[in-house]
Design a protein around this motif. Structure first.
Motif, PDB file in Angstrom:
ATOM      1  N   LEU A 130      -3.978 -11.165  -0.322  1.00  0.00           N
ATOM      2  CA  LEU A 130      -2.972 -12.086  -0.823  1.00  0.00           C
ATOM      3  C   LEU A 130      -1.593 -11.535  -0.497  1.00  0.00           C
ATOM      4  O   LEU A 130      -1.242 -10.419  -0.897  1.00  0.00           O
ATOM      5  N   VAL A 131      -0.795 -12.313   0.238  1.00  0.00           N
ATOM      6  CA  VAL A 131       0.504 -11.831   0.698  1.00  0.00           C
ATOM      7  C   VAL A 131       1.506 -11.766  -0.443  1.00  0.00           C
ATOM      8  O   VAL A 131       2.264 -10.804  -0.576  1.00  0.00           O
ATOM      9  N   HIS A 132       1.534 -12.767  -1.304  1.00  0.00           N
ATOM     10  CA  HIS A 132       2.516 -12.796  -2.379  1.00  0.00           C
ATOM     11  C   HIS A 132       1.899 -13.431  -3.613  1.00  0.00           C
ATOM     12  O   HIS A 132       1.391 -14.548  -3.559  1.00  0.00           O
ATOM     13  N   PRO A 138      -0.144  -7.359  -9.820  1.00  0.00           N
ATOM     14  CA  PRO A 138      -0.928  -7.431  -8.587  1.00  0.00           C
ATOM     15  C   PRO A 138      -2.196  -8.273  -8.768  1.00  0.00           C
ATOM     16  O   PRO A 138      -2.754  -8.328  -9.865  1.00  0.00           O
ATOM     17  N   ILE A 139      -2.632  -8.912  -7.696  1.00  0.00           N
ATOM     18  CA  ILE A 139      -3.916  -9.597  -7.647  1.00  0.00           C
ATOM     19  C   ILE A 139      -4.637  -9.107  -6.396  1.00  0.00           C
ATOM     20  O   ILE A 139      -4.134  -9.251  -5.288  1.00  0.00           O
ATOM     21  N   GLU A 140      -5.785  -8.509  -6.594  1.00  0.00           N
ATOM     22  CA  GLU A 140      -6.585  -8.014  -5.476  1.00  0.00           C
ATOM     23  C   GLU A 140      -7.780  -8.945  -5.284  1.00  0.00           C
ATOM     24  O   GLU A 140      -8.381  -9.415  -6.257  1.00  0.00           O
ATOM     25  N   PRO A 158      -7.485  -2.496  -6.956  1.00  0.00           N
ATOM     26  CA  PRO A 158      -8.171  -2.499  -5.668  1.00  0.00           C
ATOM     27  C   PRO A 158      -9.660  -2.731  -5.818  1.00  0.00           C
ATOM     28  O   PRO A 158     -10.308  -2.178  -6.718  1.00  0.00           O
ATOM     29  N   LEU A 159     -10.203  -3.563  -4.929  1.00  0.00           N
ATOM     30  CA  LEU A 159     -11.549  -4.096  -5.095  1.00  0.00           C
ATOM     31  C   LEU A 159     -12.234  -4.216  -3.751  1.00  0.00           C
ATOM     32  O   LEU A 159     -11.607  -4.584  -2.748  1.00  0.00           O
ATOM     33  N   GLY A 160     -13.523  -3.917  -3.709  1.00  0.00           N
ATOM     34  CA  GLY A 160     -14.324  -4.137  -2.513  1.00  0.00           C
ATOM     35  C   GLY A 160     -15.656  -4.742  -2.873  1.00  0.00           C
ATOM     36  O   GLY A 160     -16.227  -4.437  -3.932  1.00  0.00           O
TER      37      GLY A 160
END
Length: 275
Positions: A130-132, A138-140, A158-160
């Motif tokens: 997500l660019v903005h 924050p949104i990951e 941070p997420l995977g």
């Protein structure tokens, strides 16, 4: 259940190809609450506010019932449309369109815009970022594909995501760095080995680097969740996600997770979808 066929990692999860970093420790995490829910994209339809200790997941099929075809194509970027037009497999191209369009539906209400205004940019591993996010930062985000299923994750950390599925043709729309993933095949693995590979892939996707070897004993625990302390300040929590049949899925989150809201794990009739 023994796995007799080959497995392939999720399409947009890069298999590690860089030098490994050491693991300092592994600690078992406390139990977390996995909350199955009906499929919903917007908070008005039951999606909760994003919290630091929660993970939001969506699981859905690449069908136009998820989102109208015209609306789906209308919200894609020029680069994504070009990527779809150049893909030789129409079914997998459709899956990419539905996944990216639904992801924008999910994010639009969170950041206060229409889906077409959600700007995504692919990183070097093919994962959308997500660019903005405006005031909601924050949104990951993360996306993974497993056969007929699309899995989307949203977190404030941070997420995977990663999956393995029974042997399929090469189903990547780009972004995989491992030769085995690009060919669509991997050697047959026993269930514990499959789980270890998927957990590692989720961690590598989240961390943006190969953090430990694929067959590291540290990822071969019988159950999750658990923490992995790697080089650097982050502690990653590894979660196994329920999926149908012999599909394996895992998430790696850079913060302890106490609750997972799992949209699409309950059908319209109120019963749990195969998990």
């Amino acid at each position: 259940m023994p796995v007799n066929s080959s497995v392939v990692l999720a399409d947009e999860t890069a298999a590690p190809s860089r030098s490994a970093r050491p693991v300092h420790a592994v600690r078992f995490a406390p139990d977390f609450e996995f909350v199955p829910r009906r499929l919903a994209y917007r908070r008005a339809a039951g999606v909760p506010q994003l919290k630091d200790d929660e993970l939001l997941l969506w699981r859905f099929r690449p069908e136009w019932q998820s989102i109208p075809k015209d609306a789906a194509y209308a919200c894609l970027s020029k680069a994504e449309l070009a990527r779809v037009r150049s893909h030789p497999n129409p079914a997998l191209a459709k899956r990419f369109v539905v996944g990216r369009a639904v992801m924008r539906e999910i994010l639009a209400d969170m950041i206060g815009c229409v889906p077409g205004e959600v700007e995504l940019k692919d990183d070097e591993d093919g994962q959308p970022r997500l660019v903005h996010a405006g005031v909601c930062e924050p949104i990951e985000i993360a996306i993974a594909y497993a056969g007929i299923w699309i899995v989307v994750g949203v977190s404030s950390n941070p997420l995977g995501l990663a999956t393995s599925v029974p042997t399929l043709p090469d189903n990547a729309l780009g972004g995989a760095s491992s030769e085995s993933v690009l060919t669509g095949r991997m050697p047959s693995l026993r269930p514990v080995e499959t789980r270890s590979v998927v957990r590692h892939a989720s961690l590598a996707s989240a961390a943006g680097a190969a953090v430990l070897s694929v067959d590291a004993p540290v990822l071969r625990h019988d159950a999750s969740p658990f923490f992995v302390d790697t080089a650097g300040p982050r502690r990653w929590q590894i979660l196994d996600l329920p999926m149908p049949g012999i599909i394996c899925a895992a998430a790696a989150v850079a913060r302890p997770v106490t609750r997972v809201h799992a949209f699409g794990w309950v059908g319209r009739d109120g019963r749990a979808v195969a998990s």
